[in-house]
Scaffold this motif. Structure first.
Motif, short mmCIF file in Angstrom:
data_model
loop_
_atom_site.label_atom_id
_atom_site.label_comp_id
_atom_site.label_asym_id
_atom_site.label_seq_id
_atom_site.Cartn_x
_atom_site.Cartn_y
_atom_site.Cartn_z
N GLY A 239 37.24 50.87 39.55
CA GLY A 239 37.81 51.72 38.51
C GLY A 239 36.79 52.07 37.44
O GLY A 239 36.76 53.18 36.92
N VAL A 240 35.93 51.11 37.14
CA VAL A 240 34.92 51.30 36.10
C VAL A 240 33.71 52.07 36.64
O VAL A 240 33.16 52.95 35.97
CB VAL A 240 34.47 49.93 35.54
CG1 VAL A 240 33.18 50.04 34.74
CG2 VAL A 240 35.58 49.31 34.70
N ALA B 298 43.12 39.78 41.16
CA ALA B 298 43.30 41.09 41.80
C ALA B 298 43.02 42.22 40.81
O ALA B 298 42.38 43.23 41.14
CB ALA B 298 44.72 41.21 42.36
N LEU B 299 43.47 42.05 39.56
CA LEU B 299 43.27 43.08 38.54
C LEU B 299 41.79 43.21 38.18
O LEU B 299 41.27 44.32 38.01
CB LEU B 299 44.10 42.76 37.29
CG LEU B 299 45.61 42.91 37.47
CD1 LEU B 299 46.36 42.26 36.31
CD2 LEU B 299 45.97 44.39 37.59
N LEU B 300 41.11 42.08 38.06
CA LEU B 300 39.69 42.12 37.72
C LEU B 300 38.88 42.76 38.84
O LEU B 300 37.95 43.53 38.60
CB LEU B 300 39.17 40.70 37.43
CG LEU B 300 39.75 40.02 36.19
CD1 LEU B 300 39.28 38.57 36.11
CD2 LEU B 300 39.36 40.77 34.92
N ALA C 98 40.02 44.93 41.06
CA ALA C 98 40.35 46.36 41.11
C ALA C 98 39.68 47.12 39.98
O ALA C 98 39.41 48.33 40.09
CB ALA C 98 41.87 46.55 41.04
N ALA C 99 39.40 46.41 38.88
CA ALA C 99 38.79 47.08 37.73
C ALA C 99 37.35 47.52 38.03
O ALA C 99 36.88 48.51 37.47
CB ALA C 99 38.81 46.16 36.51
N LEU D 79 33.80 42.38 30.52
CA LEU D 79 35.26 42.50 30.63
C LEU D 79 35.82 41.25 31.32
O LEU D 79 36.81 40.66 30.86
CB LEU D 79 35.62 43.76 31.42
CG LEU D 79 37.09 44.03 31.77
CD1 LEU D 79 37.34 45.53 31.83
CD2 LEU D 79 37.52 43.39 33.09
N LEU E 72 27.42 49.97 33.34
CA LEU E 72 28.86 49.70 33.44
C LEU E 72 29.15 48.43 34.23
O LEU E 72 30.16 47.76 33.98
CB LEU E 72 29.59 50.90 34.05
CG LEU E 72 29.69 52.08 33.09
CD1 LEU E 72 30.17 53.33 33.81
CD2 LEU E 72 30.65 51.77 31.93
N GLY F 41 28.89 45.95 31.74
CA GLY F 41 30.11 46.03 30.94
C GLY F 41 31.29 45.36 31.63
O GLY F 41 32.07 44.64 30.99
#
Lengths: 201, 201
Positions: free
Chosen positions: B188-189, B180-182, B184-185, B159, B152, B155
């Protein structure tokens, strides 16, 4: 039941040749898939083949499009299910498709970076079709449709593709676990992007 | 200060030619980057160029390796920072690198699917180097190093690559929000994969 051979329509015959093309892709790359090889394997003449495909490029495009159409059809979501179950079911079908058609799928993915703009478009259309299903589910998932969500949903598709391609040869992780992890990754990735205001890190 | 021209060593001259090659890649694809063009732009003879590169393929490999080395160097984590800050800083550097070298970076990514096994290896090595940093941070992030986490994390790299490449042309989302989104991902992943037992969906 008559044993007389049924006369196939040209369209059916062409579909059969594409089936054969996909089969042949299991053990060779797209570059190695020549009209000569197809003619040999189909037991028909090169000349007859040109009745169905204008040349090697046309044949390759048709085979890759067939692979893409199969993938989209096999992963079609069952509308009756909950969004989370629907996602898991589609992911299961996706993983099964990749396992059954590993080499052909690798050809589809590689064509995204190749020189043939039609093959690139087929790859892009396929990703758009698969990612579009996520956008359709956003309201049910409680997420807004923002530019950030669209970007990250596309990113998640790339995550799924990369993870499954890396997983397939060894399958060190059980398939059901893999699917559960990929499904859980989607809300994990989109959560921050679905809100109107993005928090600072 | 003397205005006399300093005599450059062959190694320095070669590095300059690679700088020029990278610059030229900003406005053309790798295929279009010929030895003739490089000789023209460098103002030296084709013959002299063959002193530095054995041919077009050797030149392309050297340029792509240079792009990869630059990327790895520019995104090097600052060991003194917290893992989360370190990740955000590396992602910022990554996004800046892609913005500054968009076309060259696209060439690096495309070479992953091309026919040249050396270019493919450079791309793979680059991804391995970037993803390896995540594995180094796992203990600090409170995650176990499992096969699922490794899959992951790879992965998540895909992403990031896909999201940034799709974002760069329009930049509809502010850069800081994207980073920030990347960042936080990643948790999350990985969250589900870092535990010893994977929950059923």
């Amino acid at each position: 039941v008559s044993t007389r051979r049924v006369r196939l329509s040209p369209a059916t015959r062409r579909e059969q040749l594409l089936d054969l093309g996909l089969q042949l892709l299991q053990t060779r790359t797209l570059d190695e898939l020549s009209i000569d090889l197809l003619a040999d394997e189909a037991g028909i003449s090169r000349g007859l083949l040109y009745h169905y495909f204008s040349g090697k490029q046309d044949f390759h495009r048709a085979v890759v499009r067939r692979a893409a159409d199969d993938l989209i059809a096999r992963t079609a979501p069952e509308e009756s299910r909950e969004p989370t179950e629907r996602l898991a079911a589609s992911l299961h079908a996706y993983v099964d498709y990749v396992l059954d058609n590993y080499a052909a799928y690798v050809s589809l993915v590689k064509s995204a970076a190749g020189g043939d703009h039609v093959l690139r478009a087929i790859y892009e259309d396929t990703r758009t079709a698969l990612t579009g299903r996520i956008f359709d589910s956003l309201p049910e998932l409680g997420l807004d449709d923002t530019p950030a969500v669209r970007l990250l949903a596309r990113g998640w598709s790339a995550l799924v593709e990369e993870t499954v391609l890396a997983w397939a040869p060894d399958q060190e992780v059980p398939k059901d676990d893999l699917v559960a992890l990929l499904a859980a990754a989607l809300p994990g990735v989109l959560q921050g992007a679905g809100a109107s205001v993005v928090a600072e890190p």
